[in-house]
Design a protein around this motif. Structure first.
Motif, short mmCIF file in Angstrom:
data_model
loop_
_atom_site.label_atom_id
_atom_site.label_comp_id
_atom_site.label_asym_id
_atom_site.label_seq_id
_atom_site.Cartn_x
_atom_site.Cartn_y
_atom_site.Cartn_z
N ALA A 36 -11.26 8.10 -2.49
CA ALA A 36 -10.89 8.63 -1.17
C ALA A 36 -9.36 8.71 -1.00
CB ALA A 36 -11.51 7.81 -0.05
N TRP A 37 -8.69 9.04 -2.08
CA TRP A 37 -7.23 9.19 -2.02
C TRP A 37 -6.88 10.46 -1.27
CZ3 TRP A 37 -2.94 6.53 -2.81
CH2 TRP A 37 -1.75 7.22 -2.87
N PRO A 38 -5.96 10.49 -0.40
CA PRO A 38 -5.11 9.46 0.17
C PRO A 38 -5.64 8.94 1.51
CG PRO A 38 -4.18 11.56 0.76
CD PRO A 38 -5.45 11.83 -0.02
N VAL A 64 0.84 -1.20 0.00
CA VAL A 64 0.00 0.00 0.00
C VAL A 64 0.87 1.25 0.00
CG1 VAL A 64 -1.71 1.31 1.32
CG2 VAL A 64 -1.99 -1.15 1.00
N SER A 65 1.97 1.22 0.73
CA SER A 65 2.84 2.41 0.75
C SER A 65 3.48 2.65 -0.61
CB SER A 65 3.90 2.28 1.85
OG SER A 65 4.75 1.20 1.60
N SER A 66 3.63 1.60 -1.42
CA SER A 66 4.19 1.79 -2.77
C SER A 66 3.28 2.64 -3.65
CB SER A 66 4.46 0.44 -3.42
OG SER A 66 3.26 -0.18 -3.81
N VAL A 99 -3.85 5.88 3.78
CA VAL A 99 -3.24 6.35 5.03
C VAL A 99 -3.86 5.62 6.23
CG1 VAL A 99 -3.04 8.35 6.58
CG2 VAL A 99 -2.49 8.58 4.16
N LEU A 100 -5.18 5.44 6.22
CA LEU A 100 -5.83 4.69 7.29
C LEU A 100 -5.32 3.25 7.33
CD1 LEU A 100 -9.52 5.95 7.13
CD2 LEU A 100 -7.85 6.37 8.93
N PHE A 101 -5.19 2.64 6.17
CA PHE A 101 -4.67 1.27 6.10
C PHE A 101 -3.26 1.22 6.67
CE2 PHE A 101 -2.45 -2.28 4.24
CZ PHE A 101 -3.38 -3.30 4.30
N LEU A 102 -2.42 2.17 6.30
CA LEU A 102 -1.04 2.19 6.79
C LEU A 102 -0.99 2.40 8.30
CD1 LEU A 102 0.76 4.19 3.97
CD2 LEU A 102 0.83 1.74 4.41
N LEU A 103 -1.85 3.27 8.82
CA LEU A 103 -1.86 3.49 10.26
C LEU A 103 -2.25 2.22 11.02
CD1 LEU A 103 -3.43 7.06 10.49
CD2 LEU A 103 -1.05 6.40 10.98
#
Length: 177
Positions: free
Chosen positions: A129-131, A108-110, A135-139
């Motif tokens: 809904a970018w980003p 996802v960060s890629s 960002v929610l997934f990464l958190l």
């Protein structure tokens, strides 16, 4: 459910009675067999493709002339699977979960890197809904990583060492070629 490994059987027992718990456990085991079959079938072919692209050990790119299958890749995966069975099940689940979470976070960060490239093809499903969503997934993924480290530091270190060894082998191979 703390300390209970057979969570599905316990839930089925509480919801439908103890007679259904055994049936439910059997159905869960049957569904896992299909997942294992898919992983055993697909995994070695992924290693084969990676080896053909120079991203994995060259032995995995060898195909048996009679069966047209990547036999060395299948054998290597079998050896790794046998070694993993020596690990107690709760630690194995945390190890695998840590690795899956780590690579999902990397994937996802890629997106933040690839979206900046001019050849990136914007799709609605990725742009929705970018980003915010990534960002929610990464958190959540980072929180799960930290929690995994706090919960099982030894298993987390073993998973991190596995990734580090894989990255080192990959980079050493890339330098040689």
């Amino acid at each position: 459910m703390k300390g209970v490994l057979a969570v599905g059987a316990l839930a089925a027992s509480k919801l439908f009675g103890p007679g259904i718990a055994g049936l439910f456990s059997g159905l869960m085991a049957l569904s896992l067999v299909s997942t294992v079959n898919a992983m055993v079938t697909i995994g070695p072919r992924v290693y084969y493709a990676m080896a053909k692209n120079g991203a994995f050990l060259p032995v995995a790119a060898k195909v048996d002339p009679r069966w047209h299958t990547p036999v060395p890749a299948i054998v290597l995966q079998g050896i790794c699977a046998m070694l993993l069975t020596l690990t107690p099940f709760p630690q194995l689940v945390i190890y695998i979960g840590f690795m899956l979470n780590f690579f999902a976070v990397l994937s996802v960060s890629s997106l933040f890197i690839f979206r900046r490239r001019p050849e990136w093809q914007k799709l609605r499903v990725v742009s929705f809904a970018w980003p915010l969503l990534p960002v929610l997934f990464l958190l959540v993924g980072l929180w799960m990583t930290v929690y995994g480290i706090m919960l099982q530091p030894k298993v987390s270190v073993a998973a991190a060492l596995t990734v580090a060894v894989g990255a080192a082998v990959y980079h050493l191979r890339r330098k040689r070629s």
